[in-house]
Design a protein around this motif. Structure first.
Motif, PDB file in Angstrom:
ATOM      1  N   UNK A   1      33.613  28.586  41.200  1.00  0.00           N
ATOM      2  CA  UNK A   1      33.633  28.178  42.602  1.00  0.00           C
ATOM      3  C   UNK A   1      34.695  28.966  43.368  1.00  0.00           C
ATOM      4  N   UNK A   2      35.704  29.478  42.648  1.00  0.00           N
ATOM      5  CA  UNK A   2      36.746  30.304  43.272  1.00  0.00           C
ATOM      6  C   UNK A   2      36.424  31.795  43.139  1.00  0.00           C
ATOM      7  N   UNK A   3      36.087  32.237  41.900  1.00  0.00           N
ATOM      8  CA  UNK A   3      35.835  33.661  41.669  1.00  0.00           C
ATOM      9  C   UNK A   3      34.636  34.181  42.454  1.00  0.00           C
ATOM     10  N   UNK A   4      33.645  33.329  42.709  1.00  0.00           N
ATOM     11  CA  UNK A   4      32.428  33.795  43.388  1.00  0.00           C
ATOM     12  C   UNK A   4      32.682  34.202  44.837  1.00  0.00           C
ATOM     13  N   UNK A   5      33.837  33.857  45.387  1.00  0.00           N
ATOM     14  CA  UNK A   5      34.131  34.213  46.781  1.00  0.00           C
ATOM     15  C   UNK A   5      34.925  35.513  46.908  1.00  0.00           C
ATOM     16  N   UNK A   6      35.139  36.191  45.775  1.00  0.00           N
ATOM     17  CA  UNK A   6      35.725  37.527  45.851  1.00  0.00           C
ATOM     18  C   UNK A   6      34.693  38.459  46.495  1.00  0.00           C
ATOM     19  N   UNK A   7      35.141  39.420  47.307  1.00  0.00           N
ATOM     20  CA  UNK A   7      34.192  40.156  48.161  1.00  0.00           C
ATOM     21  C   UNK A   7      33.224  41.091  47.462  1.00  0.00           C
ATOM     22  N   UNK A   8      33.659  41.804  46.365  1.00  0.00           N
ATOM     23  CA  UNK A   8      32.780  42.829  45.788  1.00  0.00           C
ATOM     24  C   UNK A   8      33.163  43.125  44.343  1.00  0.00           C
ATOM     25  N   UNK A   9      32.442  44.077  43.734  1.00  0.00           N
ATOM     26  CA  UNK A   9      32.690  44.446  42.337  1.00  0.00           C
ATOM     27  C   UNK A   9      34.116  44.935  42.108  1.00  0.00           C
ATOM     28  N   UNK A  10      34.643  45.720  43.058  1.00  0.00           N
ATOM     29  CA  UNK A  10      35.991  46.267  42.884  1.00  0.00           C
ATOM     30  C   UNK A  10      37.033  45.164  42.733  1.00  0.00           C
ATOM     31  N   UNK A  11      36.796  44.039  43.391  1.00  0.00           N
ATOM     32  CA  UNK A  11      37.772  42.948  43.349  1.00  0.00           C
ATOM     33  C   UNK A  11      37.760  42.194  42.021  1.00  0.00           C
TER      34      UNK A  11
ATOM     35  N   UNK B   1      42.276  18.672  16.884  1.00  0.00           N
ATOM     36  CA  UNK B   1      41.291  18.032  16.002  1.00  0.00           C
ATOM     37  C   UNK B   1      41.390  16.511  15.992  1.00  0.00           C
ATOM     38  N   UNK B   2      42.567  15.965  16.313  1.00  0.00           N
ATOM     39  CA  UNK B   2      42.732  14.522  16.316  1.00  0.00           C
ATOM     40  C   UNK B   2      42.469  13.865  17.654  1.00  0.00           C
ATOM     41  N   UNK B   3      42.138  14.665  18.659  1.00  0.00           N
ATOM     42  CA  UNK B   3      41.930  14.128  20.008  1.00  0.00           C
ATOM     43  C   UNK B   3      40.578  13.425  20.119  1.00  0.00           C
ATOM     44  N   UNK B   4      40.459  12.615  21.146  1.00  0.00           N
ATOM     45  CA  UNK B   4      39.203  11.939  21.425  1.00  0.00           C
ATOM     46  C   UNK B   4      38.140  12.972  21.816  1.00  0.00           C
ATOM     47  N   UNK B   5      36.930  12.901  21.243  1.00  0.00           N
ATOM     48  CA  UNK B   5      35.875  13.868  21.587  1.00  0.00           C
ATOM     49  C   UNK B   5      35.531  13.839  23.081  1.00  0.00           C
ATOM     50  N   UNK B   6      35.297  15.013  23.643  1.00  0.00           N
ATOM     51  CA  UNK B   6      34.929  15.141  25.061  1.00  0.00           C
ATOM     52  C   UNK B   6      33.532  15.743  25.132  1.00  0.00           C
ATOM     53  N   UNK B   7      32.717  15.253  26.034  1.00  0.00           N
ATOM     54  CA  UNK B   7      31.331  15.715  26.158  1.00  0.00           C
ATOM     55  C   UNK B   7      31.245  17.203  26.485  1.00  0.00           C
ATOM     56  N   UNK B   8      30.198  17.823  25.947  1.00  0.00           N
ATOM     57  CA  UNK B   8      29.923  19.229  26.288  1.00  0.00           C
ATOM     58  C   UNK B   8      29.724  19.390  27.796  1.00  0.00           C
ATOM     59  N   UNK B   9      29.094  18.399  28.417  1.00  0.00           N
ATOM     60  CA  UNK B   9      28.841  18.436  29.864  1.00  0.00           C
ATOM     61  C   UNK B   9      30.124  18.667  30.645  1.00  0.00           C
ATOM     62  N   UNK B  10      31.191  17.992  30.238  1.00  0.00           N
ATOM     63  CA  UNK B  10      32.460  18.122  30.965  1.00  0.00           C
ATOM     64  C   UNK B  10      33.050  19.520  30.808  1.00  0.00           C
ATOM     65  N   UNK B  11      32.891  20.098  29.605  1.00  0.00           N
ATOM     66  CA  UNK B  11      33.413  21.451  29.393  1.00  0.00           C
ATOM     67  C   UNK B  11      32.622  22.477  30.210  1.00  0.00           C
ATOM     68  N   UNK B  12      31.318  22.266  30.364  1.00  0.00           N
ATOM     69  CA  UNK B  12      30.523  23.156  31.220  1.00  0.00           C
ATOM     70  C   UNK B  12      30.995  23.026  32.673  1.00  0.00           C
ATOM     71  N   UNK B  13      31.322  21.810  33.089  1.00  0.00           N
ATOM     72  CA  UNK B  13      31.838  21.596  34.445  1.00  0.00           C
ATOM     73  C   UNK B  13      33.186  22.290  34.635  1.00  0.00           C
ATOM     74  N   UNK B  14      34.048  22.210  33.617  1.00  0.00           N
ATOM     75  CA  UNK B  14      35.360  22.878  33.687  1.00  0.00           C
ATOM     76  C   UNK B  14      35.162  24.386  33.813  1.00  0.00           C
ATOM     77  N   UNK B  15      34.271  24.934  32.966  1.00  0.00           N
ATOM     78  CA  UNK B  15      33.998  26.372  33.019  1.00  0.00           C
ATOM     79  C   UNK B  15      33.405  26.754  34.372  1.00  0.00           C
ATOM     80  N   UNK B  16      32.432  25.964  34.850  1.00  0.00           N
ATOM     81  CA  UNK B  16      31.780  26.263  36.121  1.00  0.00           C
ATOM     82  C   UNK B  16      32.724  26.195  37.304  1.00  0.00           C
ATOM     83  N   UNK B  17      33.727  25.320  37.229  1.00  0.00           N
ATOM     84  CA  UNK B  17      34.642  25.158  38.368  1.00  0.00           C
ATOM     85  C   UNK B  17      35.433  26.434  38.650  1.00  0.00           C
ATOM     86  N   UNK B  18      35.665  27.251  37.611  1.00  0.00           N
ATOM     87  CA  UNK B  18      36.365  28.532  37.797  1.00  0.00           C
ATOM     88  C   UNK B  18      35.586  29.423  38.761  1.00  0.00           C
TER      89      UNK B  18
END
Length: 399
Positions: free
Chosen positions: A122-132, A103-120
């Motif tokens: 970039x790796x998971x999307x290359x898993x081959x299929x549903x089973x993986x 709560x005492x930290x410097x505010x960070x833009x929502x845009x950056x948090x969407x980028x952090x979430x989206x970056x995950x």
């Protein structure tokens, strides 16, 4: 079934009001359960043949080409729309978690948090299929039930803390109230949306003439809808009861106490939408790569997979960063994309294939669902677009 759409239900109730909101929630539960039963029944309506994809059922009902043109665009809109909404949801929930824990930290833009979430992804999307992604999907299912429960339990804990709760019209004008009502219809529609993948799920169940897959599948659907009712109705009704017409378009954003529980709930949402994003993205990857290989004659190489999937994730992330309006996007895609696949396309297929007796019970039931679904598809995007435009007027892009 239980997705991030549940978080927008208290806001929808604040636009609809106690009476209309309760009626629309119950009607949506009944109508979508009925249309889901129809799809389970139609899965094996032709002897020794199973319709394992929504578009295959559409082709049987409407013809080879017309079936594709009707169903595939609707499916794509659902899947791409959910991915965009989940990018926004993941980013905003990450931000809420960060703001509570630090709560005492410097505010960070929502845009950056969407980028952090989206970056995950970039790796998971290359898993081959549903089973993986089975483990990710299992974690997502547990998380969705957990944060739904936390949402209404923590809301109930707030009662007595909130002062001067108002249940009157949310909008300041009659016009605003009407458009808000339209938008709320889309929020509800977004929440009831398991139809897009029901045939793919039923396809995994063994089936014989003596033991058709529709029997265990229907039992599963009934259990799922009981769980849906236990999650959706408490969140919608208790969330609205506690916060009234001041509730946010994401109930977890409205909650402040107990801080540790709200922080955990937002983290659960992040884990859930990570898994759910992949579940909805996998069919899109399959469609894109199949089209490039079959129609455009590309070689099915790892480079093709890498470029198409990375581009798709980047595109959904960019749109989410540009328009991070959870409520408006929820309503727009709920009405424009989910209403057809969940509310009336199964009914049209049923009428086309089974041809029930005119003016009989089945005939009337299906036509009522079709009319209500079409009204929903027309009105909800109108209200949602107005909501997005109003929010965008004061919004600084990438802020």
């Amino acid at each position: 079934m239980v997705g991030a759409g549940v978080l927008g239900l208290p806001y929808a109730m604040s636009e609809l009001g106690w009476g209309p909101g309760s009626v629309i929630m119950i009607m949506s539960w009944i109508i979508t359960l009925y249309t889901l039963w129809q799809m389970v029944e139609m899965h094996e309506m032709v002897p020794r043949k199973r319709f394992d994809r929504y578009h295959e059922l559409g082709q049987h009902a409407f013809g080879e080409k017309l079936g594709l043109y009707i169903v595939v665009p609707q499916q794509l809109m659902v899947e791409v729309g959910v991915n965009i909404v989940y990018m926004v949801t993941g980013g905003k929930s990450l931000k809420k978690f960060h703001d509570i824990v630090c709560s005492g930290c410097k505010p960070i833009r929502t845009t950056y948090f969407i980028m952090i979430f989206g970056s995950v992804h970039f790796f998971l999307s290359h898993l081959p299929n549903f089973n993986s992604i089975t483990f990710v999907s299992l974690a997502a299912a547990v998380m969705s039930l957990s944060y739904s429960t936390i949402a209404w339990v923590a809301s109930a804990h707030h009662k007595g803390i909130q002062a001067a709760v108002q249940y009157g019209p949310r909008a300041a004008s009659t016009v605003g109230g009407v458009f808000g009502f339209f938008s709320a219809l889309g929020d509800v529609a977004f929440a009831f949306a398991g139809h897009n993948v029901v045939l793919e799920i039923q396809a995994t169940i063994p089936s014989t003439p003596e033991k058709p897959s529709k029997k265990p599948m229907w039992k599963g659907v009934v259990v799922a809808y009981i769980v849906v009712a236990l999650c959706y109705f408490p969140v919608a009704l208790i969330g609205y009861w506690v916060f009234g017409n001041s509730v946010e378009d994401n109930i977890l954003i409205s909650l402040e106490r107990p801080a540790w529980l709200v922080a955990i709930a937002n983290l659960f949402v992040v884990v859930h939408v990570i898994g759910s994003y992949q579940v909805f993205a996998m069919p899109v990857f399959d469609m894109m790569e199949s089209w490039l290989v079959v129609k455009r004659k590309f070689q099915p190489t790892r480079w093709l997979r890498f470029i198409t999937r990375t581009t798709y994730v980047a595109l959904t992330m960019f749109i989410a960063m540009s328009f991070p309006f959870f409520g408006g996007l929820l309503s727009f895609f709920g009405g424009f994309a989910f209403a057809p696949t969940s509310y009336f396309l199964p009914c049209i297929m049923w009428l086309s294939i089974y041809k029930p007796k005119r003016f009989g019970l089945s005939w009337f039931a299906n036509w009522i669902c079709i009319l209500l679904g079409i009204i929903l598809m027309v009105l909800a995007p109108i209200g949602a677009l107005r909501q997005i435009i109003l929010q965008a007027k004061d919004y600084q892009f990438y802020s």
